[in-house]
Each structure stands twice: as structure tokens, then as C-alpha cells.
Motif scaffolding. Structure first.
Motif, mmCIF file in Angstrom:
data_model
loop_
_atom_site.group_PDB
_atom_site.id
_atom_site.type_symbol
_atom_site.label_atom_id
_atom_site.label_comp_id
_atom_site.label_asym_id
_atom_site.label_seq_id
_atom_site.Cartn_x
_atom_site.Cartn_y
_atom_site.Cartn_z
ATOM 1 N N MET A 79 36.907 46.193 52.894
ATOM 2 C CA MET A 79 37.626 45.488 51.839
ATOM 3 C C MET A 79 37.526 46.243 50.525
ATOM 4 S SD MET A 79 35.475 42.151 50.642
ATOM 5 C CE MET A 79 34.715 41.826 52.206
ATOM 6 N N ASP A 80 38.563 46.086 49.728
ATOM 7 C CA ASP A 80 38.605 46.612 48.363
ATOM 8 C C ASP A 80 38.696 45.416 47.427
ATOM 9 O OD1 ASP A 80 38.730 49.425 48.892
ATOM 10 O OD2 ASP A 80 40.828 49.210 49.454
ATOM 11 N N HIS A 81 38.092 45.547 46.235
ATOM 12 C CA HIS A 81 38.147 44.469 45.252
ATOM 13 C C HIS A 81 38.303 45.068 43.864
ATOM 14 C CE1 HIS A 81 37.463 40.649 43.290
ATOM 15 N NE2 HIS A 81 36.633 41.278 42.488
ATOM 16 N N ALA A 82 39.130 44.408 43.057
ATOM 17 C CA ALA A 82 39.294 44.823 41.657
ATOM 18 C C ALA A 82 39.434 43.576 40.800
ATOM 19 C CB ALA A 82 40.526 45.703 41.502
ATOM 20 N N GLN A 83 38.950 43.669 39.574
ATOM 21 C CA GLN A 83 39.016 42.557 38.619
ATOM 22 C C GLN A 83 39.519 43.126 37.301
ATOM 23 O OE1 GLN A 83 37.655 39.323 39.468
ATOM 24 N NE2 GLN A 83 38.624 38.563 37.621
ATOM 25 N N THR A 84 40.570 42.531 36.743
ATOM 26 C CA THR A 84 41.073 42.996 35.457
ATOM 27 C C THR A 84 40.301 42.322 34.336
ATOM 28 O OG1 THR A 84 42.725 41.253 35.145
ATOM 29 C CG2 THR A 84 43.407 43.198 36.433
ATOM 30 N N PRO A 85 40.274 42.936 33.147
ATOM 31 C CA PRO A 85 39.618 42.289 32.005
ATOM 32 C C PRO A 85 40.238 40.924 31.687
ATOM 33 C CG PRO A 85 40.047 44.590 31.521
ATOM 34 C CD PRO A 85 40.737 44.276 32.825
ATOM 35 N N GLY A 86 41.513 40.747 31.991
ATOM 36 C CA GLY A 86 42.190 39.477 31.735
ATOM 37 C C GLY A 86 41.890 38.385 32.740
ATOM 38 N N GLY A 87 41.161 38.721 33.826
ATOM 39 C CA GLY A 87 40.738 37.693 34.769
ATOM 40 C C GLY A 87 41.449 37.666 36.106
ATOM 41 N N LEU A 88 42.383 38.580 36.347
ATOM 42 C CA LEU A 88 43.054 38.636 37.638
ATOM 43 C C LEU A 88 42.162 39.370 38.625
ATOM 44 C CD1 LEU A 88 45.746 38.091 39.193
ATOM 45 C CD2 LEU A 88 46.370 40.442 38.600
#
Length: 126
Positions: free
Chosen positions: A55-64
Motif C-alpha cells: 500500500m501507498d499512503h499520502a496526506q496533504t497539508p490541507g487534510g486530504l
């Protein structure tokens, strides 16, 4: 799924198609009580499923948040989707942790990757 800054950042490698990708995109609520513990348990469970590829995971500073799980076949994906603990976590997520989410499931028909070669350093460089 996990947020461990000590682990080197690398994407999941490309696999020989066909395989499946489940793309889970979220916006979380302010109340994240027990989220980390449940998330860690879900990661433990999914890794034990035969046919789970990674799995890959990413989180944006805006919360997405975006998590992509890769599965060898539809049976592995179905096993994950119907896991009793996973179903309970989904219900709790809807009740407490997620403002909104989307789930997209796709059959991967083409896949490739790239890794930059590491430069060798001389022990006598100076």
C-alpha cells in the motif's frame, strides 16, 4: 496507512498485471480518538491476507488523505472488504473519524516503475 517518519519513503513496486488497486481518499474529522491504534490494527490485518501486495499512503497539508492498497486478485480484495474487524472499523470511521471519503476499485492493466541508481561514493574521496 501508518505515519512512521523513520521509515524510508518508497512507493510500492510495479507488479505484473493484472492486479487490483483500491484507492481510499479521505477527509478526517477533528475527533480522532483511537484512530491510530485502529489504523495500525487494520494494517496488520491487511498484510496477513494472501494476495495483498502492498500500500501507498499520502496526506496533504490541507487534510486530504489517500491510501492505495494493491491486491493480486479479486478474491484477496473481497477477503479484505469482508473482514469482520475491517467492517467494524469502517462503521466507526463513518460514525467518528471521516468527514467524507471515496473508494475506487480498479483493475490494473499496465504497470511500470523507475528507481534512480545510487551514486557510489569513494571511501578515499576527499
Amino acid at each position: 496507512m501508518s505515519d512512521d517518519s523513520e521509515v524510508p519513503v518508497t512507493p510500492v513496486k510495479a507488479f505484473e498485471p493484472p492486479y487490483y488497486a483500491a484507492v481510499f481518499t479521505t477527509v478526517r474529522t477533528q475527533d480522532q480518538s483511537d484512530y491510530r491504534e485502529t489504523n495500525a490494527r487494520m494494517e496488520e490485518l491487511v498484510k496477513a491476507i494472501p494476495g495483498f501486495l502492498g500500500m501507498d499512503h499520502a496526506q496533504t497539508p490541507g487534510g486530504l488523505g489517500i491510501t492505495v492498497g494493491y491486491f493480486r486478485d479479486a478474491d484477496a480484495l473481497t477477503e479484505w472488504r469482508t473482514d469482520v474487524e475491517h467492517r467494524a472499523a469502517q462503521k466507526r470511521g463513518q460514525a467518528e473519524w471521516y468527514q467524507s471519503y471515496t473508494l475506487h476499485v480498479a483493475k490494473v492493466e499496465r504497470s511500470h516503475g523507475f528507481v534512480r541508481a545510487q551514486a557510489t561514493q569513494s571511501a578515499t574521496a576527499g
